[in-house]
Scaffold this motif. Structure first.
Motif, PDB file in Angstrom:
ATOM      1  N   GLY A 130      38.361  39.365  54.945  1.00  0.00           N
ATOM      2  CA  GLY A 130      38.033  38.793  53.722  1.00  0.00           C
ATOM      3  C   GLY A 130      37.813  39.479  52.290  1.00  0.00           C
ATOM      4  O   GLY A 130      37.639  38.879  51.495  1.00  0.00           O
ATOM      5  N   THR A 131      38.515  40.467  52.315  1.00  0.00           N
ATOM      6  CA  THR A 131      38.700  41.344  51.148  1.00  0.00           C
ATOM      7  C   THR A 131      40.299  41.418  50.586  1.00  0.00           C
ATOM      8  O   THR A 131      40.909  42.023  51.258  1.00  0.00           O
ATOM      9  N   PRO A 132      40.661  40.760  49.656  1.00  0.00           N
ATOM     10  CA  PRO A 132      41.863  40.986  49.221  1.00  0.00           C
ATOM     11  C   PRO A 132      42.413  42.433  48.924  1.00  0.00           C
ATOM     12  O   PRO A 132      41.702  43.106  48.454  1.00  0.00           O
ATOM     13  N   ALA A 133      43.637  42.521  49.278  1.00  0.00           N
ATOM     14  CA  ALA A 133      44.282  43.671  48.624  1.00  0.00           C
ATOM     15  C   ALA A 133      44.156  44.042  47.203  1.00  0.00           C
ATOM     16  O   ALA A 133      43.769  45.373  46.515  1.00  0.00           O
ATOM     17  N   GLY A 134      44.457  43.008  46.495  1.00  0.00           N
ATOM     18  CA  GLY A 134      44.441  43.168  44.937  1.00  0.00           C
ATOM     19  C   GLY A 134      45.671  44.219  44.424  1.00  0.00           C
ATOM     20  O   GLY A 134      46.486  44.424  45.178  1.00  0.00           O
ATOM     21  N   GLY A 135      45.602  44.453  43.110  1.00  0.00           N
ATOM     22  CA  GLY A 135      46.252  45.461  42.518  1.00  0.00           C
ATOM     23  C   GLY A 135      47.753  45.006  42.238  1.00  0.00           C
ATOM     24  O   GLY A 135      48.701  45.806  41.930  1.00  0.00           O
ATOM     25  N   PHE A 136      47.879  43.640  42.188  1.00  0.00           N
ATOM     26  CA  PHE A 136      49.156  43.094  41.650  1.00  0.00           C
ATOM     27  C   PHE A 136      49.856  43.722  40.419  1.00  0.00           C
ATOM     28  O   PHE A 136      50.877  44.059  40.330  1.00  0.00           O
ATOM     29  N   TYR A 137      49.232  43.654  39.308  1.00  0.00           N
ATOM     30  CA  TYR A 137      49.438  44.044  38.038  1.00  0.00           C
ATOM     31  C   TYR A 137      49.712  45.325  37.866  1.00  0.00           C
ATOM     32  O   TYR A 137      50.706  45.931  37.243  1.00  0.00           O
ATOM     33  N   THR A 138      49.023  46.253  38.779  1.00  0.00           N
ATOM     34  CA  THR A 138      49.314  47.611  38.789  1.00  0.00           C
ATOM     35  C   THR A 138      50.620  47.887  39.461  1.00  0.00           C
ATOM     36  O   THR A 138      51.422  48.836  38.948  1.00  0.00           O
ATOM     37  N   TRP A 139      50.927  47.217  40.497  1.00  0.00           N
ATOM     38  CA  TRP A 139      52.088  47.395  41.224  1.00  0.00           C
ATOM     39  C   TRP A 139      53.048  46.804  40.389  1.00  0.00           C
ATOM     40  O   TRP A 139      54.205  47.655  40.267  1.00  0.00           O
ATOM     41  N   SER A 200      46.648  27.677  13.072  1.00  0.00           N
ATOM     42  CA  SER A 200      47.095  29.164  13.278  1.00  0.00           C
ATOM     43  C   SER A 200      46.633  29.405  14.399  1.00  0.00           C
ATOM     44  O   SER A 200      45.538  29.129  15.129  1.00  0.00           O
ATOM     45  N   GLY A 201      47.092  30.440  15.443  1.00  0.00           N
ATOM     46  CA  GLY A 201      46.838  30.623  16.617  1.00  0.00           C
ATOM     47  C   GLY A 201      46.441  32.320  16.695  1.00  0.00           C
ATOM     48  O   GLY A 201      47.108  33.225  16.236  1.00  0.00           O
ATOM     49  N   THR A 202      45.531  32.438  17.881  1.00  0.00           N
ATOM     50  CA  THR A 202      45.385  33.756  18.337  1.00  0.00           C
ATOM     51  C   THR A 202      45.461  33.811  19.552  1.00  0.00           C
ATOM     52  O   THR A 202      44.823  32.819  20.217  1.00  0.00           O
ATOM     53  N   ILE A 203      46.265  34.677  20.132  1.00  0.00           N
ATOM     54  CA  ILE A 203      46.420  34.910  21.645  1.00  0.00           C
ATOM     55  C   ILE A 203      45.695  36.230  22.001  1.00  0.00           C
ATOM     56  O   ILE A 203      46.235  37.372  21.479  1.00  0.00           O
ATOM     57  N   VAL A 204      44.906  36.051  22.984  1.00  0.00           N
ATOM     58  CA  VAL A 204      44.064  37.235  23.651  1.00  0.00           C
ATOM     59  C   VAL A 204      44.553  37.423  25.014  1.00  0.00           C
ATOM     60  O   VAL A 204      44.561  36.395  25.809  1.00  0.00           O
ATOM     61  N   ASP A 205      45.135  38.460  25.314  1.00  0.00           N
ATOM     62  CA  ASP A 205      45.645  38.750  26.628  1.00  0.00           C
ATOM     63  C   ASP A 205      45.920  40.358  27.027  1.00  0.00           C
ATOM     64  O   ASP A 205      45.849  41.222  26.095  1.00  0.00           O
ATOM     65  N   GLY A 206      45.469  40.694  28.222  1.00  0.00           N
ATOM     66  CA  GLY A 206      45.227  42.199  28.403  1.00  0.00           C
ATOM     67  C   GLY A 206      46.526  43.000  28.409  1.00  0.00           C
ATOM     68  O   GLY A 206      46.506  44.287  28.356  1.00  0.00           O
ATOM     69  N   ASN A 239      47.612  28.078  32.833  1.00  0.00           N
ATOM     70  CA  ASN A 239      48.024  28.900  34.162  1.00  0.00           C
ATOM     71  C   ASN A 239      47.322  30.501  33.845  1.00  0.00           C
ATOM     72  O   ASN A 239      48.030  31.475  34.463  1.00  0.00           O
ATOM     73  N   VAL A 240      45.987  30.346  33.941  1.00  0.00           N
ATOM     74  CA  VAL A 240      45.272  31.322  33.915  1.00  0.00           C
ATOM     75  C   VAL A 240      44.096  31.514  34.984  1.00  0.00           C
ATOM     76  O   VAL A 240      43.833  32.614  35.737  1.00  0.00           O
ATOM     77  N   LEU A 241      43.449  30.424  35.201  1.00  0.00           N
ATOM     78  CA  LEU A 241      42.436  30.263  36.089  1.00  0.00           C
ATOM     79  C   LEU A 241      42.810  30.638  37.632  1.00  0.00           C
ATOM     80  O   LEU A 241      41.994  31.364  38.470  1.00  0.00           O
ATOM     81  N   HIS A 242      43.901  30.485  38.018  1.00  0.00           N
ATOM     82  CA  HIS A 242      44.522  30.672  39.329  1.00  0.00           C
ATOM     83  C   HIS A 242      44.453  32.112  39.555  1.00  0.00           C
ATOM     84  O   HIS A 242      44.532  32.509  40.640  1.00  0.00           O
ATOM     85  N   GLY A 243      44.444  33.003  38.581  1.00  0.00           N
ATOM     86  CA  GLY A 243      44.391  34.367  38.828  1.00  0.00           C
ATOM     87  C   GLY A 243      43.106  35.168  39.050  1.00  0.00           C
ATOM     88  O   GLY A 243      42.930  36.237  39.179  1.00  0.00           O
ATOM     89  N   PHE A 244      42.182  34.417  39.220  1.00  0.00           N
ATOM     90  CA  PHE A 244      40.630  34.700  39.110  1.00  0.00           C
ATOM     91  C   PHE A 244      40.021  34.144  40.464  1.00  0.00           C
ATOM     92  O   PHE A 244      40.632  32.781  40.709  1.00  0.00           O
ATOM     93  N   GLY A 245      39.021  34.804  41.214  1.00  0.00           N
ATOM     94  CA  GLY A 245      38.526  33.902  42.228  1.00  0.00           C
ATOM     95  C   GLY A 245      37.531  33.238  41.473  1.00  0.00           C
ATOM     96  O   GLY A 245      37.252  33.000  40.348  1.00  0.00           O
TER      97      GLY A 245
END
Length: 341
Positions: A130-139, A200-206, A239-245
Motif C-alpha cells: 500500500g506504499t507507492p514507490a514515488g520518485g517520478f520527478y527525480t527519475w 496579470s498572471g503569477t505562475i508558481v511551480d516547483g 491538471n495539478v490535483l491528480h499528482g497528489f494523494g
C-alpha cells in the motif's frame, strides 16, 4: 496498433477460448518495434514514398535481412503495408508516427514505454504494502530526453485546451490578478491575459526558473509549503490535483482558496476517472491513474470528491463542465464568499 481481428476471433478471445494476454504480448512487441523503427528513421524514410526492402535499408543504414523481419511485425500490427514488393506507411502511421505528423505520438509512446518498463518494476510490492514507490520527478530529471518529451506533452495539451478553457470561464468583472498553481509552461495564464487585457498572471511551480515576461511572472516554490500571494481575483489549479494523494490534494484546494480575495474565483481543471470517452480512453485512464498512484502517490480524483474539497474550503462550486476538445477533462469554477461590507 491492435491487431485487426475478425469478429469471430474477437468473440473467441472474449469467451476465453483464446488467450487474451496474447494480444497484450503482441502490443508489447509492437511497442518495441515502433521504437526501433523510429530510431532507424524508417517511418520518415517511407513518408517520401514506397520503397523496396533494399532501398529502405540503404536509406536508413540497416541490414536488409534484419529490416525485413522488423517490417514483418510492423505489417502484422498495422504500421506499414506492402504492395508489389514496396513498403509504405499506413494512414495511421502517417498521421501519428512521422516526425512531420501533426502530433508526434512516437515521443509519447517512447516516454510511456520508459515509464512502464523502468518505474513499474516494483508495482506488485507497492500494491502489497500500500506504499507507492514515488520518485517520478527525480527519475525524470535524470532523463533529459524523456523530460523534454514529458514537458512537450504538457505544453501540447495546454495549447489544445487553453482556448476552450478560457471561453468556459468568465472572470469576475475588473479582474487584475491571476495565480496559476502548478502551470509551469504558463500557457493557460497567458491565454487568460490575452482575453483580459487588464489581467496579470503569477505562475508558481516547483520546476520553473524565476523570471518575468510581459504580464507573467514565474516563481519557483513547492505548492504545499510555500507562502502564496493573497488577495487574488482568480486562482487556477489545472491538471495539478491528480499528482497528489487525497490528503494533500484537499490541502492544496484549501490553500488555493486562501489565496483569493472575497468573491474571488477558483477554477479546477482535471482528468476525470468518470468521463464520456471511448473504450480506449477508459483503459488509458485506468493505467494513467495507476501510474499516478505508483510513481507520485496521486490518482484521478472523482468529481464529487473534488467538489467536497472545494466546499470544505468555504467555496461555492458551480456545475462541472465537460470539454469538447478532450472527453476525459472537465472543469469546475467556485467562488469564495463575498465581502459582507
Amino acid at each position: 496498433m491492435p491487431v485487426d481481428l475478425p469478429p469471430h476471433e474477437v468473440a473467441a478471445f472474449r469467451r476465453g477460448e483464446a488467450p487474451a494476454p496474447m494480444l497484450d504480448l503482441i502490443g508489447l512487441m509492437a511497442c518495441h518495434a515502433i521504437g526501433a523503427a523510429r530510431s532507424l528513421g524508417l517511418f520518415d524514410a517511407l513518408a517520401a514514398g514506397p520503397l523496396t526492402t533494399d532501398e529502405l535499408a540503404a536509406a536508413v543504414g540497416a541490414a536488409p535481412d534484419g529490416l525485413d523481419q522488423l517490417l514483418g511485425l510492423l505489417r502484422a500490427t498495422g504500421y506499414v503495408e506492402r504492395h508489389d514488393g514496396r513498403h509504405a506507411n499506413t494512414a495511421a502511421t502517417a498521421a501519428w508516427l512521422c516526425s512531420t505528423s501533426p502530433v508526434d505520438y512516437g515521443r509519447i509512446l517512447g516516454l510511456w514505454q520508459a515509464i512502464v518498463e523502468e518505474q513499474w518494476a516494483g508495482l506488485s510490492a507497492a500494491v502489497r504494502s500500500g506504499t507507492p514507490a514515488g520518485g517520478f520527478y527525480t527519475w525524470l530529471a535524470g532523463r533529459p530526453d524523456l523530460s523534454s518529451a514529458f514537458h512537450d506533452l504538457q505544453r501540447g495539451l495546454a495549447e489544445w485546451l487553453a482556448e476552450e478553457v478560457v471561453s468556459l470561464v468568465p472572470l469576475p468583472e475588473g479582474s487584475k490578478s491571476l495565480l496559476d498553481l502548478g502551470g509551469g509552461h504558463g500557457l493557460y495564464a497567458e491565454a487568460f491575459c490575452r482575453a483580459y487585457p487588464g489581467l496579470s498572471g503569477t505562475i508558481v511551480d516547483g520546476a520553473v526558473t524565476e523570471r518575468f515576461a510581459g504580464k507573467l511572472t514565474w516563481r519557483s516554490a513547492d505548492l504545499l509549503t510555500a507562502d502564496l500571494p493573497g488577495e487574488q481575483d482568480v486562482t487556477v489549479l489545472f491538471n495539478v490535483l491528480h499528482g497528489f494523494g487525497a490528503h494533500d490534494a484537499a490541502a492544496l484546494v484549501a490553500k488555493a482558496a486562501g489565496t483569493l480575495r472575497a468573491g474571488g474565483l477558483l477554477v479546477v481543471l482535471e482528468s476525470m476517472p468518470e468521463h464520456r470517452g471511448n473504450a480506449a480512453d477508459v483503459a488509458f485512464g485506468a493505467g494513467f491513474s495507476l501510474n499516478l498512484w505508483h510513481t507520485q502517490g496521486g490518482a484521478l480524483h472523482p468529481a464529487a470528491t473534488i467538489r467536497g474539497w472545494l466546499e470544505a474550503a468555504g467555496c461555492t462550486a458551480g456545475p462541472w463542465q465537460e470539454l469538447t476538445r478532450s472527453p476525459t477533462h472537465a472543469l469546475v469554477t467556485a467562488t469564495t464568499p463575498a465581502d459582507p461590507g
